[in-house]
Write a protein that holds these residues in place. Structure first.
Motif, PDB file in Angstrom:
ATOM      1  N   SER A   8      24.542  27.567 -29.154  1.00  0.00           N
ATOM      2  CA  SER A   8      24.822  26.444 -30.048  1.00  0.00           C
ATOM      3  C   SER A   8      24.234  25.141 -29.518  1.00  0.00           C
ATOM      4  N   GLY A   9      24.201  24.975 -28.213  1.00  0.00           N
ATOM      5  CA  GLY A   9      23.582  23.777 -27.638  1.00  0.00           C
ATOM      6  C   GLY A   9      22.085  23.723 -27.896  1.00  0.00           C
ATOM      7  N   PHE A  10      21.421  24.891 -27.816  1.00  0.00           N
ATOM      8  CA  PHE A  10      19.983  24.936 -28.108  1.00  0.00           C
ATOM      9  C   PHE A  10      19.722  24.586 -29.565  1.00  0.00           C
ATOM     10  N   ILE A  11      20.578  25.065 -30.453  1.00  0.00           N
ATOM     11  CA  ILE A  11      20.425  24.769 -31.878  1.00  0.00           C
ATOM     12  C   ILE A  11      20.530  23.257 -32.106  1.00  0.00           C
ATOM     13  N   LYS A  12      21.506  22.635 -31.487  1.00  0.00           N
ATOM     14  CA  LYS A  12      21.674  21.181 -31.644  1.00  0.00           C
ATOM     15  C   LYS A  12      20.478  20.425 -31.083  1.00  0.00           C
ATOM     16  N   LEU A  13      19.928  20.896 -29.976  1.00  0.00           N
ATOM     17  CA  LEU A  13      18.735  20.239 -29.408  1.00  0.00           C
ATOM     18  C   LEU A  13      17.536  20.400 -30.329  1.00  0.00           C
ATOM     19  N   HIS A  14      17.385  21.577 -30.937  1.00  0.00           N
ATOM     20  CA  HIS A  14      16.307  21.769 -31.922  1.00  0.00           C
ATOM     21  C   HIS A  14      16.476  20.777 -33.070  1.00  0.00           C
ATOM     22  N   ILE A  15      17.700  20.647 -33.551  1.00  0.00           N
ATOM     23  CA  ILE A  15      17.963  19.719 -34.653  1.00  0.00           C
ATOM     24  C   ILE A  15      17.603  18.298 -34.239  1.00  0.00           C
ATOM     25  N   LEU A  16      18.053  17.867 -33.066  1.00  0.00           N
ATOM     26  CA  LEU A  16      17.732  16.508 -32.602  1.00  0.00           C
ATOM     27  C   LEU A  16      16.224  16.308 -32.454  1.00  0.00           C
ATOM     28  N   HIS A  17      15.557  17.316 -31.920  1.00  0.00           N
ATOM     29  CA  HIS A  17      14.101  17.222 -31.742  1.00  0.00           C
ATOM     30  C   HIS A  17      13.410  16.972 -33.085  1.00  0.00           C
ATOM     31  N   HIS A  18      13.739  17.793 -34.063  1.00  0.00           N
ATOM     32  CA  HIS A  18      13.074  17.652 -35.361  1.00  0.00           C
ATOM     33  C   HIS A  18      13.493  16.367 -36.071  1.00  0.00           C
ATOM     34  N   ALA A  19      14.779  16.001 -35.956  1.00  0.00           N
ATOM     35  CA  ALA A  19      15.265  14.786 -36.622  1.00  0.00           C
ATOM     36  C   ALA A  19      14.705  13.521 -35.974  1.00  0.00           C
ATOM     37  N   HIS A  36      12.432  30.462 -34.755  1.00  0.00           N
ATOM     38  CA  HIS A  36      12.718  30.561 -33.320  1.00  0.00           C
ATOM     39  C   HIS A  36      13.719  31.676 -33.014  1.00  0.00           C
ATOM     40  N   GLY A  37      14.019  32.495 -34.016  1.00  0.00           N
ATOM     41  CA  GLY A  37      14.888  33.637 -33.804  1.00  0.00           C
ATOM     42  C   GLY A  37      16.361  33.411 -34.085  1.00  0.00           C
ATOM     43  N   TYR A  38      16.731  32.214 -34.529  1.00  0.00           N
ATOM     44  CA  TYR A  38      18.127  31.937 -34.865  1.00  0.00           C
ATOM     45  C   TYR A  38      18.374  32.334 -36.314  1.00  0.00           C
ATOM     46  N   LYS A  39      19.467  33.012 -36.563  1.00  0.00           N
ATOM     47  CA  LYS A  39      19.831  33.405 -37.932  1.00  0.00           C
ATOM     48  C   LYS A  39      21.079  32.626 -38.317  1.00  0.00           C
ATOM     49  N   LEU A  40      20.863  31.560 -39.075  1.00  0.00           N
ATOM     50  CA  LEU A  40      21.968  30.691 -39.473  1.00  0.00           C
ATOM     51  C   LEU A  40      22.144  30.719 -40.985  1.00  0.00           C
ATOM     52  N   SER A  41      23.366  30.514 -41.405  1.00  0.00           N
ATOM     53  CA  SER A  41      23.685  30.418 -42.828  1.00  0.00           C
ATOM     54  C   SER A  41      24.017  28.958 -43.152  1.00  0.00           C
ATOM     55  N   PRO A  42      24.062  28.621 -44.431  1.00  0.00           N
ATOM     56  CA  PRO A  42      24.500  27.272 -44.795  1.00  0.00           C
ATOM     57  C   PRO A  42      25.899  26.964 -44.259  1.00  0.00           C
ATOM     58  N   GLY A  43      26.758  27.971 -44.201  1.00  0.00           N
ATOM     59  CA  GLY A  43      28.104  27.781 -43.681  1.00  0.00           C
ATOM     60  C   GLY A  43      28.151  27.467 -42.202  1.00  0.00           C
ATOM     61  N   THR A  44      27.038  27.677 -41.521  1.00  0.00           N
ATOM     62  CA  THR A  44      26.932  27.344 -40.100  1.00  0.00           C
ATOM     63  C   THR A  44      26.213  26.019 -39.899  1.00  0.00           C
ATOM     64  N   ILE A  45      25.073  25.830 -40.576  1.00  0.00           N
ATOM     65  CA  ILE A  45      24.238  24.655 -40.306  1.00  0.00           C
ATOM     66  C   ILE A  45      24.878  23.359 -40.808  1.00  0.00           C
ATOM     67  N   TYR A  46      25.499  23.388 -41.984  1.00  0.00           N
ATOM     68  CA  TYR A  46      26.026  22.137 -42.526  1.00  0.00           C
ATOM     69  C   TYR A  46      27.181  21.565 -41.710  1.00  0.00           C
TER      70      TYR A  46
END
Length: 100
Positions: A8-19, A36-46
Motif C-alpha cells: 500500500s505504501g508503494f501504491i501511494k508513492l506511485h500516486i504521489l509521483h504521477h500527481a 506495474h502489476g497492481y490490481k486495484l478496483s475503484p473500491g480500493t483506489i478512491y
C-alpha cells in the motif's frame, strides 16, 4: 501480514509521483498501477485518493468530461515534500538491500 498491506505504501508513492507531474483521476491510476502489476478496483483506489487528500498530500478539482463529472487530483507542496523524502528513504533502503 498480507502482501497488500506491504504494497500500500508503494501504491501511494506511485500516486504521489504521477500527481506531482500531471493531474490524475481514479480510473486512470487504476490503469497506470495495473501496468506495474497492481490490481486495484475503484473500491480500493478512491478511498486511498480521498484519504491522501484529507491528509493534505493531494488536492482535487471536479471537471466535466464527456458530460460526466470526473474528479482530478494533483499533489500539494506537502505531497511533493513527502515524495522527496520517500525517495531518499527508498535509496537508503535499497542500498542496504542490494549491498553484498
Amino acid at each position: 501480514m498480507q502482501d497488500r498491506d506491504l504494497f500500500s505504501g508503494f501504491i501511494k508513492l506511485h500516486i504521489l509521483h504521477h500527481a506531482a507531474h500531471e493531474d490524475i483521476f481514479g480510473t486512470g491510476m487504476i490503469e497506470e498501477l495495473g501496468n506495474h502489476g497492481y490490481k486495484l478496483s475503484p473500491g480500493t483506489i478512491y478511498p486511498i485518493l480521498h484519504k491522501m487528500e484529507v491528509n493534505g498530500y493531494l488536492v482535487s478539482e471536479k471537471r466535466e468530461v464527456n458530460g460526466k463529472i470526473r474528479k482530478y487530483y494533483r499533489s500539494t507542496a506537502d505531497g511533493r515534500r513527502a515524495l522527496s523524502l520517500a525517495k531518499e528513504k527508498a535509496r537508503e533502503l535499497f542500498g542496504e538491500l542490494l549491498a553484498p
